[in-house]
Scaffold this motif. Structure first.
Motif, short mmCIF file in Angstrom:
data_model
loop_
_atom_site.label_atom_id
_atom_site.label_comp_id
_atom_site.label_asym_id
_atom_site.label_seq_id
_atom_site.Cartn_x
_atom_site.Cartn_y
_atom_site.Cartn_z
N LEU A 118 27.12 0.58 -17.45
CA LEU A 118 27.08 2.04 -17.52
C LEU A 118 26.71 2.52 -18.92
CD1 LEU A 118 27.85 4.94 -16.40
CD2 LEU A 118 30.16 4.44 -17.23
N ARG A 119 27.35 1.93 -19.93
CA ARG A 119 27.12 2.37 -21.32
C ARG A 119 25.80 1.86 -21.88
NH1 ARG A 119 32.33 1.05 -24.81
NH2 ARG A 119 31.59 -1.06 -24.34
N ALA A 120 25.23 0.82 -21.25
CA ALA A 120 23.99 0.24 -21.77
C ALA A 120 22.80 1.16 -21.56
CB ALA A 120 23.73 -1.12 -21.12
N ILE A 121 22.86 2.03 -20.54
CA ILE A 121 21.75 2.93 -20.23
C ILE A 121 21.96 4.26 -20.97
CG2 ILE A 121 20.38 3.96 -18.38
CD1 ILE A 121 20.59 0.91 -18.21
N PRO A 122 21.03 4.67 -21.84
CA PRO A 122 21.23 5.91 -22.62
C PRO A 122 21.33 7.15 -21.74
CG PRO A 122 19.42 4.58 -23.51
CD PRO A 122 19.79 3.97 -22.21
N ASN A 123 20.60 7.18 -20.63
CA ASN A 123 20.63 8.33 -19.73
C ASN A 123 21.84 8.27 -18.82
OD1 ASN A 123 19.73 9.37 -16.77
ND2 ASN A 123 18.79 10.65 -18.34
N LYS A 124 22.56 9.40 -18.67
CA LYS A 124 23.80 9.40 -17.89
C LYS A 124 23.55 9.07 -16.43
CE LYS A 124 27.86 12.30 -16.94
NZ LYS A 124 28.50 13.62 -17.16
N LEU A 125 22.57 9.70 -15.80
CA LEU A 125 22.27 9.43 -14.41
C LEU A 125 21.80 7.99 -14.23
CD1 LEU A 125 21.94 10.35 -11.48
CD2 LEU A 125 19.65 11.20 -12.07
N GLY A 126 20.98 7.52 -15.16
CA GLY A 126 20.51 6.13 -15.10
C GLY A 126 21.65 5.14 -15.20
N GLY A 127 22.62 5.45 -16.07
CA GLY A 127 23.78 4.58 -16.22
C GLY A 127 24.62 4.51 -14.96
N VAL A 128 24.82 5.68 -14.32
CA VAL A 128 25.59 5.72 -13.07
C VAL A 128 24.88 4.93 -11.97
CG1 VAL A 128 26.46 7.24 -11.25
CG2 VAL A 128 26.69 7.91 -13.64
N LEU A 129 23.57 5.10 -11.87
CA LEU A 129 22.80 4.39 -10.85
C LEU A 129 22.84 2.88 -11.09
CD1 LEU A 129 19.67 6.73 -10.48
CD2 LEU A 129 21.56 6.43 -8.86
N ALA A 130 22.69 2.47 -12.38
CA ALA A 130 22.72 1.04 -12.69
C ALA A 130 24.08 0.44 -12.39
CB ALA A 130 22.36 0.84 -14.17
N MET A 131 25.15 1.16 -12.74
CA MET A 131 26.50 0.67 -12.48
C MET A 131 26.74 0.52 -10.97
SD MET A 131 30.18 2.35 -13.54
CE MET A 131 29.98 3.73 -12.40
N THR A 132 26.27 1.50 -10.19
CA THR A 132 26.43 1.44 -8.74
C THR A 132 25.61 0.31 -8.14
OG1 THR A 132 26.73 3.85 -8.73
CG2 THR A 132 26.29 2.79 -6.61
N LEU A 133 24.39 0.17 -8.65
CA LEU A 133 23.49 -0.86 -8.13
C LEU A 133 24.00 -2.27 -8.44
CD1 LEU A 133 20.79 -1.29 -6.66
CD2 LEU A 133 19.66 -1.31 -8.89
N ALA A 134 24.78 -2.40 -9.52
CA ALA A 134 25.33 -3.72 -9.89
C ALA A 134 26.21 -4.29 -8.77
CB ALA A 134 26.14 -3.61 -11.18
N ILE A 135 26.82 -3.40 -7.97
CA ILE A 135 27.64 -3.84 -6.83
C ILE A 135 26.84 -3.77 -5.54
CG2 ILE A 135 29.81 -3.49 -5.59
CD1 ILE A 135 30.14 -4.27 -8.51
N VAL A 136 26.10 -2.69 -5.35
CA VAL A 136 25.37 -2.47 -4.09
C VAL A 136 24.29 -3.52 -3.88
CG1 VAL A 136 23.90 -0.80 -2.86
CG2 VAL A 136 25.89 0.00 -4.11
N VAL A 137 23.80 -4.13 -4.98
CA VAL A 137 22.76 -5.16 -4.86
C VAL A 137 23.23 -6.33 -4.00
CG1 VAL A 137 23.44 -6.47 -6.94
CG2 VAL A 137 21.05 -6.49 -6.20
N LEU A 138 24.55 -6.52 -3.88
CA LEU A 138 25.08 -7.59 -3.03
C LEU A 138 24.70 -7.38 -1.57
CD1 LEU A 138 28.65 -7.99 -4.60
CD2 LEU A 138 26.69 -9.52 -4.89
N TYR A 139 24.59 -6.11 -1.16
CA TYR A 139 24.17 -5.82 0.23
C TYR A 139 22.75 -6.32 0.50
CZ TYR A 139 28.13 -2.68 1.23
OH TYR A 139 29.38 -2.16 1.47
N MET A 140 21.93 -6.41 -0.55
CA MET A 140 20.52 -6.75 -0.38
C MET A 140 20.28 -8.26 -0.33
SD MET A 140 19.29 -4.00 -3.25
CE MET A 140 17.68 -4.74 -3.41
N MET A 141 21.26 -9.07 -0.69
CA MET A 141 21.02 -10.50 -0.86
C MET A 141 20.53 -11.20 0.41
SD MET A 141 23.63 -11.85 -3.75
CE MET A 141 22.52 -13.19 -4.07
#
Length: 388
Positions: A286-309
């Protein structure tokens, strides 16, 4: 007179027979390793959390004026209350340790190809994370209050709907008594939803069959679950209960933040706000992405990506047992997860910010490529087979 022996109750009674086929006589692959203990350990963790949570809820007061003092009352005045609370907090950490082990084993051995089992398990992970976050807010300490403020504010990054969502969750214009009441209700209800999801998860597991280290079909070489794996799981239960008791009774601060033993003060912001250790990897992303929306999306995708495996898998064989390149990449992925966990507790400054950005990129690249890295090996093996 007939010489036929009467059937045992577990075979003659329909309900008992159903339970017997699900546990006692369940055909289980003979080559399951100790890593397969993590599933039963998760069931034990869930039971510990539910029972200790019910007894804690008896004495807890979901009110901003009294919540912190009700926790103090539990620790000091209730008979064995300190054991209950320490067991509950320690159990949460051990729960996540078992979950991450379970997921890591699933990725390594290709368990995600049993799609319904994997999808229901990923839903269980999301439910667990939501429950743990809600529970962290309940003591109403400094880190609880500010953690709730920071995390719920992330929803404001959603275009147009964000502000409405934040106010709806808060029940007002700030984190207040309404917020605490809502969090307590959902924290109490969600474990029972997890229990229902667990039953579904087990039903899918028995339907699709258990995976094994070689990735072979489950019905090739099996043995009854009892007594072989019940004994193995019992050893795991003893080890887990011993670890829980050791930490709860002697070293409870290993899994607790001292900042949370200070009553919440909306007028005093802690120098460094951070969640519990099991959320630190997502917090670092979350903190690695300078943009707030981008950080939220990246943090969510870090877990949701498991659905795609399941859809990303392009290897012929299930797991990584026969793919040396995939094995190496998996351990790089595990290291990136551990480094992100460390970075989540580090301050937001150079060089930690830059390392977090690099590790976030590595995390996503590796988790997406792991299920398809065996393709070159499959091509080479198929070519050698044709030539021979």
């Amino acid at each position: 007179m007939s010489d036929m022996k009467p059937k045992p109750v577990r075979k003659s009674d329909p309900m008992v027979n159903l339970m017997s086929n699900s546990i006692y006589d369940l055909p289980t692959p003979v080559n399951l390793s100790t890593l397969w203990n993590s599933g039963s350990l998760l069931g034990l963790c869930l039971m510990i959390q539910i029972f200790t949570g019910i007894f804690l809820a008896i004495h807890y007061t979901p009110n901003t004026e009294y919540a912190f003092y009700s926790v103090v009352h539990i620790m000091r005045d209730v008979n064995c209350g300190w054991v209950l609370r320490n067991t509950h907090t320690t159990g949460a950490s051990l729960f996540f340790m078992c979950v991450y082990t379970h997921i890591g084993r699933g990725i390594y051995y290709g368990s995600y190809l049993r799609s319904m089992v994997w999808l229901s398990g990923t839903s269980l992970l999301l439910s667990l994370m939501a429950t743990a976050f809600l529970g962290y807010v309940l003591p109403w300490g400094q880190m609880s209050y500010w953690g709730a403020t920071v995390i719920t504010n992330l929803l404001s990054a959603i275009p147009k709907l964000g502000d409405y969502l934040v106010k709806w969750i808060w029940g007002g214009f700030t984190v207040s008594n309404s917020t605490l009441n809502r969090f307590f209700v959902f924290h109490f209800v969600l474990p029972f939803l997890m229990l229902a999801l667990t039953v579904m998860h087990l039903a899918f597991l028995h339907s699709e069959g258990s995976n094994n280290p070689l990735g072979l079909k489950s019905n090739i070489n099996t043995i009854p679950f009892h007594p072989f794996f019940t004994l193995k799981d019992t050893v795991g239960f003893v080890v887990l209960l011993a670890c829980t008791s050791f930490i709860s009774l002697l070293f409870p601060l290993l899994v607790s933040d001292p900042q949370n033993f200070i009553k919440a003060n909306p007028m005093s912001t802690p120098t460094h706000i951070q969640p519990e250790w099991y959320f630190l990897f997502a917090y670092a992303i979350l903190r690695a992405i300078p943009n707030k929306l981008g950080g939220v999306l990246a943090m969510t995708l870090a877990i949701v990506v498991l659905y795609m495996m399941p859809t990303l898998h392009h290897n012929i064989m299930m797991g990584m047992s026969f793919y040396p390149t995939s094995q190496m990449v998996f351990w790089f992925f595990l290291n990136s997860f551990l480094i992100l966990t460390w970075l989540g507790s580090a301050p937001t400054e150079t060089p930690f910010t830059e390392i977090s950005q690099l590790m976030t990129l590595v995390y996503f690249l590796l988790i997406v490529t792991i299920p398809m890295l065996g393709k070159p090996w499959d091509t080479m093996i198929f070519r050698d087979y044709q030539e021979s």
